[in-house]
Design a protein around this motif. Structure first.
Motif, short mmCIF file in Angstrom:
data_model
loop_
_atom_site.label_atom_id
_atom_site.label_comp_id
_atom_site.label_asym_id
_atom_site.label_seq_id
_atom_site.Cartn_x
_atom_site.Cartn_y
_atom_site.Cartn_z
N ALA A 16 38.17 21.58 80.10
CA ALA A 16 37.40 21.81 78.88
C ALA A 16 38.26 21.58 77.64
N LYS A 17 39.50 22.03 77.66
CA LYS A 17 40.40 21.79 76.53
C LYS A 17 40.66 20.31 76.34
N ALA A 18 40.88 19.60 77.44
CA ALA A 18 41.16 18.17 77.35
C ALA A 18 39.95 17.40 76.83
N LEU A 19 38.76 17.73 77.31
CA LEU A 19 37.56 17.04 76.83
C LEU A 19 37.29 17.36 75.37
N THR A 20 37.49 18.60 74.96
CA THR A 20 37.29 18.97 73.56
C THR A 20 38.28 18.22 72.66
N ALA A 21 39.53 18.15 73.08
CA ALA A 21 40.55 17.44 72.29
C ALA A 21 40.20 15.95 72.19
N ASN A 22 39.70 15.37 73.27
CA ASN A 22 39.35 13.95 73.23
C ASN A 22 38.13 13.68 72.36
N VAL A 23 37.15 14.58 72.38
CA VAL A 23 35.99 14.40 71.50
C VAL A 23 36.43 14.52 70.04
N LEU A 24 37.28 15.48 69.74
CA LEU A 24 37.77 15.63 68.37
C LEU A 24 38.61 14.43 67.93
N ASN A 83 46.83 12.67 75.93
CA ASN A 83 46.35 12.73 77.31
C ASN A 83 47.44 12.67 78.36
N ARG A 84 48.68 12.68 77.94
CA ARG A 84 49.75 12.73 78.95
C ARG A 84 49.67 14.08 79.64
N PRO A 94 44.14 11.74 88.43
CA PRO A 94 44.10 10.69 87.40
C PRO A 94 42.86 9.81 87.49
N ARG A 95 42.35 9.58 88.69
CA ARG A 95 41.15 8.75 88.82
C ARG A 95 39.95 9.36 88.11
N LEU A 96 39.93 10.64 87.99
CA LEU A 96 38.84 11.33 87.30
C LEU A 96 39.20 11.60 85.84
N TYR A 97 40.45 11.96 85.59
CA TYR A 97 40.85 12.40 84.26
C TYR A 97 40.80 11.27 83.23
N TRP A 98 41.39 10.11 83.53
CA TRP A 98 41.48 9.05 82.53
C TRP A 98 40.12 8.48 82.14
N THR A 105 36.39 10.36 74.32
CA THR A 105 36.88 9.81 73.06
C THR A 105 35.85 8.87 72.45
N LEU A 106 35.12 8.15 73.27
CA LEU A 106 34.10 7.22 72.77
C LEU A 106 32.78 7.90 72.44
#
Length: 116
Positions: A16-24, A83-84, A94-98, A105-106
């Protein structure tokens, strides 16, 4: 050997933190996506007949490469650094995360395309 991907509340919180950071990060990321589309639509895609070039664009691609190139490179560097994954094995596979990070992000750009 790779550690198995953890499951449970800690993994969901990290995702959830990673997805929120990528949306921002995707909110200012609209600019590099637009620069890439403008460049592609006016030169390579227009050269093969897939798009019509902007009629007032007569400077050529060099100014766009000189101005847009660093913007796109800085955004790509910021996205990669964000995203590191940490090296403690607490990240998803990684297959799911990236792909999920790229889609998150898009998301603001896709929202603008749909809304406008």
């Amino acid at each position: 050997m790779l550690k198995p991907s953890p499951t449970g509340p800690a993994s969901c919180a990290w995702a959830a933190k990673a997805l929120t950071a990528n949306v921002l990060l995707g909110i200012p990321g609209v600019i590099p996506v637009w620069l890439l589309w403008y460049f592609a639509a006016n030169w390579p895609l227009a050269a093969i007949g897939w798009t019509e070039p902007e009629p007032t664009e007569n400077d050529g691609p060099l100014p766009w490469l000189l101005l847009g190139g660093p913007v796109v490179l800085l955004f790509a560097l910021a996205w990669w650094l964000l995203n590191r994954p940490p090296r403690d094995g607490s990240t998803p596979r990684p297959r799911l995360y990236w792909p999920l990070s790229a889609l998150a992000t898009l998301a603001p750009t896709l929202g603008l395309v749909v809304a406008l």
